[in-house]
Structures are given as C-alpha cells and as structure tokens.
Design a protein around this motif. Structure first.
Motif, PDB file in Angstrom:
ATOM      1  N   PHE A  20      -7.593  -7.829  -4.157  1.00 41.78           N
ATOM      2  CA  PHE A  20      -8.610  -7.630  -2.992  1.00 41.78           C
ATOM      3  C   PHE A  20      -9.001  -6.117  -2.780  1.00 41.78           C
ATOM      4  O   PHE A  20      -7.503  -5.323  -2.048  1.00 41.78           O
ATOM      5  N   GLN A  65      -3.785  -4.805   8.981  1.00 40.21           N
ATOM      6  CA  GLN A  65      -3.084  -5.493   9.028  1.00 40.21           C
ATOM      7  C   GLN A  65      -4.619  -7.180   9.270  1.00 40.21           C
ATOM      8  O   GLN A  65      -4.420  -7.957   8.577  1.00 40.21           O
ATOM      9  N   GLY A  66      -6.145  -6.549   9.212  1.00 39.17           N
ATOM     10  CA  GLY A  66      -7.400  -7.283   9.278  1.00 39.17           C
ATOM     11  C   GLY A  66      -7.082  -7.513   7.325  1.00 39.17           C
ATOM     12  O   GLY A  66      -7.694  -8.773   7.168  1.00 39.17           O
ATOM     13  N   TYR A  67      -7.203  -6.724   6.886  1.00 38.48           N
ATOM     14  CA  TYR A  67      -7.185  -6.828   4.973  1.00 38.48           C
ATOM     15  C   TYR A  67      -6.562  -8.112   4.703  1.00 38.48           C
ATOM     16  O   TYR A  67      -6.750  -8.448   3.906  1.00 38.48           O
ATOM     17  N   GLY A  69      -5.790 -10.688   6.334  1.00 39.35           N
ATOM     18  CA  GLY A  69      -6.791 -12.168   6.966  1.00 39.35           C
ATOM     19  C   GLY A  69      -7.151 -11.968   6.230  1.00 39.35           C
ATOM     20  O   GLY A  69      -7.680 -12.955   5.143  1.00 39.35           O
ATOM     21  N   ALA A  70      -7.903 -11.412   5.574  1.00 33.25           N
ATOM     22  CA  ALA A  70      -9.678 -10.847   4.693  1.00 33.25           C
ATOM     23  C   ALA A  70      -9.602 -11.729   3.323  1.00 33.25           C
ATOM     24  O   ALA A  70      -9.828 -12.805   2.912  1.00 33.25           O
ATOM     25  N   HIS A  73      -8.709 -15.341   3.421  1.00 36.15           N
ATOM     26  CA  HIS A  73      -9.475 -16.239   3.392  1.00 36.15           C
ATOM     27  C   HIS A  73     -10.490 -16.017   1.957  1.00 36.15           C
ATOM     28  O   HIS A  73     -11.013 -16.797   2.358  1.00 36.15           O
ATOM     29  N   ARG A  74     -10.219 -15.083   1.872  1.00 32.75           N
ATOM     30  CA  ARG A  74     -11.431 -14.758   0.404  1.00 32.75           C
ATOM     31  C   ARG A  74     -10.786 -16.059  -0.519  1.00 32.75           C
ATOM     32  O   ARG A  74     -11.532 -16.197  -1.767  1.00 32.75           O
ATOM     33  N   PRO A  77     -11.149 -20.351   1.604  1.00 34.09           N
ATOM     34  CA  PRO A  77     -12.115 -20.179   2.575  1.00 34.09           C
ATOM     35  C   PRO A  77     -11.683 -21.542   3.463  1.00 34.09           C
ATOM     36  O   PRO A  77     -11.981 -20.973   5.057  1.00 34.09           O
TER      37      PRO A  77
END
Lengths: 140, 148
Positions: A20, A65-67, A69-70, A73-74, A77
C-alpha cells in the motif's frame, strides 16, 4: 502475495499483504492537521520543519499508525484490528514516496486471529515505522 | 541525572493520574480515516449502518497531562517512540468517552550514546456505560544526559 481476504481460512502463514502506498503529500497532511490535529509547522511546512532540524516536514506518528490500519482493512475488509503496536524508528517525510509492506507471522484458527508484521519503508528501503498487529477475521 | 528505574516503577506504575472526557465527533474520525487511506464505508461514511471510528483513532485522543504531576524531570529531551492500541468494542459517533491515564511501564535500553528511558503511558477508555472500549498507549523515549 495474497489479495483481499474474507475469512481466516483464506490466510496462509507467511503470506505477504498487498503493498500500500500511503498519501504522504503535503496537502493530505495539512488536511489531517486541520481536521484532526497535529497541524504544527513541523508537519505542514517544510521550511519550519528544517528550522527544527528535520530534513523537511514529517508525517505525524498518529497518521502513520492510521496508514497501517488502513492497509490491514484494505487487505481484509471484514477484519477487526484487536491490537496494534507501532514503533517510530525514524521520521516519515512528507512529499516523499513510501510504501507499506506486511507479512502474516501467525495464524490461530481456534482464536480466529492472525498476527501481522507491518512496516513503512521509504524509497531507500529504510524502515521508518514498524508495527505488529493482531487481527480477528470471520471463520471460514 | 541517572534515574533509579526500580524506584520510578515502584512509585508510579499503575497509579491513575489523569481523567479526561471526550465527545467523539463522527465527521472528525471520518476525515481521519480518509486521510489515512481507509476506504471501508464503516469508517468513512456517516450514513453507513456500522459507522465507527477506525481502531487507531484513539491514538489521537490526548489527555490533560503527559506525566504525573510529581514525576521527576529526567533531564533529557522526550521523543515520541511509538503508539499502541488495544481495541475491545466499536466507538460510535456521538459517544462520550472517559479516558483514565496511568504509567503502564518504565524501562531502559542502553545504546552507544548512553541509556535511554522509555515511559509508557496508558489511557484506558470507557463509554457512558462504563464499558472498557480501548486502551491507547504512548511510548516516550528520553535520552538521559550525562551527569558528568
């Protein structure tokens, strides 16, 4: 490399998550600063960051940190991140390309969870942020 | 100043020193989600039936104090060394959370440039019903200045 997974039955030990590329552009970091916080000069202004001794503006740690998590989830899902620990080894520089890589290090079908090692690396392949996550997936 | 780590641990671990309330803004966590690259509507779309904050969002919640009021000055510059989250239940838009902070761990590592002290502050987050919904850890590293 495993593409999107739906259940824990889809996950294999050692599988690599799809890479990602997070948006580390200045406009995105400024938007984060306006809407969420961390809008100080070291994050949103290259010159101000240089005056603080950085090579340029840096991405806030909470955003890095949010990256992570994203990315999870990608890849999965329907997953729930039940724990994530993030180590900030070095700054993630704004306007520099980075990519996030991850690998499954454990699969516990009884608990319905997988362990993932996940890292943000820069264009020199240097690890800037390292994380480990425990992720719950539906049975299947 | 060389801090006595055993003394710090004995004096400060697991002692609550801060309590703060947070009103959870769904539009703000949706912006957080989009900026971080989330694409799942449960994190980005307030109209989604399962709309909730991404688990890592709790790292953005900042308490009133970083350290207990009587914590000693260790003499070095503190840097953010990492964040940790434990997620127990979804956090929804409009929720009121209470964050209670304590020192969760204090430890050292020694490198070529000397000893570094790691301080782990944990904020436990509870919803209006008292349900424990998440823990948010902040790890700060302080490179000790030589006393010479």
């Amino acid at each position: 490399m495993s593409e999107v997974v739906g259940t824990i039955g889809d996950v294999e030990f050692g599988a690599e998550l799809p890479t990602f590329a997070p948006d580390t552009g200045l406009e995105n970091v400024k938007r984060f600063g306006r809407e969420v916080g961390w809008g100080g000069g070291r994050f949103t202004d290259h010159e101000a960051a240089r005056k603080e001794g950085f090579p340029g503006a840096i991405v806030p740690g909470v955003m890095s940190q949010g990256y992570l998590g994203a990315m999870i989830h990608r890849w999965a899902p329907k997953s729930e991140i039940v724990a994530i620990d993030t180590v900030f080894r070095a700054p993630v520089l704004v306007d520099h390309p980075h990519r996030i890589v991850g690998v499954v290090t454990d699969v516990d079908e009884d608990a319905g969870t997988v362990e993932i090692d996940i890292s943000i690396v820069n264009e020199r392949e240097e690890t800037r942020v390292f994380g480990t996550a425990t992720v719950r997936l539906p049975a299947g | 100043m060389k801090a006595d780590i055993d003394e710090l641990r004995a004096g400060f671990l697991n002692r609550e020193f801060d309590e703060v309330r947070f009103e959870i803004d769904g539009n703000m966590f949706a912006e957080y989600a989009r900026a971080c690259g989330e694409t799942d509507p449960r994190f980005t779309d307030p109209a989604d039936a399962d709309f909730q904050a991404p688990p890592t969002y709790v790292s953005t919640l900042v308490g009133g104090r970083a350290l207990p009021s009587d914590f000693p000055n260790l003499g070095g510059v503190g840097m953010d060394a990492g964040k940790g989250v434990e997620w127990m239940a979804p956090i929804r838009a409009g929720a009121t959370l209470t964050g209670k902070s304590h020192m969760h761990d204090i430890y050292t590592k020694t490198g070529r440039s000397g000893r570094m002290v790691f301080l782990v502050r944990r904020m436990e987050l509870y919803d209006e019903d008292g349900t424990h919904v998440a823990n948010a850890d902040t790890r700060t590293v302080i490179r000790e200045r030589s006393s010479e």
